[in-house]
Scaffold this active site. Structure first.
Site, PDB file in Angstrom:
ATOM      1  N   HIS A  22       0.844  -1.200   0.000  1.00 24.66           N
ATOM      2  CA  HIS A  22       0.000   0.000   0.000  1.00 24.66           C
ATOM      3  C   HIS A  22       0.878   1.249   0.000  1.00 24.66           C
ATOM      4  O   HIS A  22       1.828   1.369   0.776  1.00 24.66           O
ATOM      5  CB  HIS A  22      -0.921   0.028   1.217  1.00 24.66           C
ATOM      6  CG  HIS A  22      -1.844   1.215   1.223  1.00 24.66           C
ATOM      7  ND1 HIS A  22      -2.867   1.359   0.315  1.00 24.66           N
ATOM      8  CD2 HIS A  22      -1.865   2.335   1.999  1.00 24.66           C
ATOM      9  CE1 HIS A  22      -3.494   2.506   0.538  1.00 24.66           C
ATOM     10  NE2 HIS A  22      -2.908   3.116   1.555  1.00 24.66           N
ATOM     11  N   SER A  23       0.546   2.196  -0.880  1.00 20.87           N
ATOM     12  CA  SER A  23       1.222   3.488  -0.975  1.00 20.87           C
ATOM     13  C   SER A  23       2.722   3.267  -1.208  1.00 20.87           C
ATOM     14  O   SER A  23       3.081   2.630  -2.199  1.00 20.87           O
ATOM     15  CB  SER A  23       0.933   4.311   0.288  1.00 20.87           C
ATOM     16  OG  SER A  23       1.236   5.664   0.105  1.00 20.87           O
ATOM     17  N   MET A  24       3.589   3.743  -0.335  1.00 20.57           N
ATOM     18  CA  MET A  24       5.012   3.477  -0.513  1.00 20.57           C
ATOM     19  C   MET A  24       5.279   1.981  -0.650  1.00 20.57           C
ATOM     20  O   MET A  24       6.150   1.555  -1.417  1.00 20.57           O
ATOM     21  CB  MET A  24       5.829   4.036   0.654  1.00 20.57           C
ATOM     22  CG  MET A  24       7.340   3.794   0.520  1.00 20.57           C
ATOM     23  SD  MET A  24       8.317   4.355   1.929  1.00 20.57           S
ATOM     24  CE  MET A  24       8.083   2.974   3.061  1.00 20.57           C
TER      25      MET A  24
END
Length: 254
Positions: free
Chosen positions: A94-96
């Site tokens: 998720h995300s990074m």
């Protein structure tokens, strides 16, 4: 037999499923920790063996300095996962964590292994760059960014002592992801499933769809109601996507 998480600072295994035929590897967001994925582990075990990556600078690794490069994070995680390849791997980031997972997948594929699928959640395609400088802000600026994203694990923002303890790792994470630039034409050989919130200020639908340029096996996009942390707002829906994936792989194996 799989290694014990006690043997490796980088990997956490909350609900060991030693007899599961497949393994899910989870990569946290900037400022996140392995425990963010405890509910996923609880939900999928014992059908799937779930492990989560623990970056330095947080929780039991809080005395270690954070890493400020996605490339270095990916190198270290790739080394750690070498001991966990006794069954097929699926990556979820998720995300990074999505770009770290992407880079780990590339490294593992070059070494002759790699995941059967990459789930890229809450992150624009690696080639889609925004000029972001949260890591250069003062502490109040970083905290304001965390509040704006409304992650469910940000209760620590109300604890001044704990906040001072974790801010260096959060800043390191933001520096890593904000300075990340993928190699031109970088791809993985596995298929990619992109999960995105329809109101995510960090990823537009167009930026999410561009993941198709980074896989040789096709990409599909699943859109959920919600913002950057839609997966915390719609956990059952996200788990349904993962369950669908593992049911399909089990069917093909059978």
């Amino acid at each position: 037999m799989s290694p014990s998480p006690a043997d490796d600072l980088w990997i956490r295994r909350f609900r060991p499923a030693s007899d599961a035929p497949e393994r899910l590897v989870c990569f946290p967001h900037a400022g996140g920790s392995a425990s963010f994925y405890l509910p996923v582990s609880t939900a999928l075990s014992p059908r799937v063996d779930v492990v989560a990556v623990q970056y330095p600078g947080r929780q039991d690794r809080r005395r270690e300095p954070g890493l400020t490069s996605v490339a270095e994070l990916a190198d270290r995680v790739t080394e750690a996962l070498a001991a966990w390849t006794d069954r097929p791997l699926t990556f979820f980031g998720h995300s990074m964590g999505a770009v770290v997972a992407f880079e780990v997948a590339r490294r593992m594929e070059r070494a002759g292994s790699g995941p059967v699928r990459l789930f890229a959640s809450g992150r624009r395609a690696p080639s889609r760059v925004r000029e972001e400088t949260v890591h250069t802000l003062d502490d109040d600026g970083v905290v304001a960014e965390l509040r704006a994203l409304d992650g469910t694990d940000t209760q620590f923002l109300e604890d001044e002592e704990l906040l001072r303890m974790v801010l260096p790792a959060i800043r390191s994470d933001y520096q890593a992801v904000e300075t990340y630039r993928c190699e031109p034409g970088a791809t993985v050989r596995c298929p990619v499933t992109v999960l995105t919130g329809d109101a995510d200020p960090k990823t537009s639908l167009d930026e999410a769809r561009d993941w198709e340029r980074h896989t040789l096996a096709g990409a599909d996009v699943r859109v959920f109601p919600g913002g950057h942390f839609f997966l915390s707002e719609r956990p059952a829906d996200v788990l349904a996507v993962l369950t669908e994936h593992f049911a399909a792989t089990a069917s093909r194996a059978g």
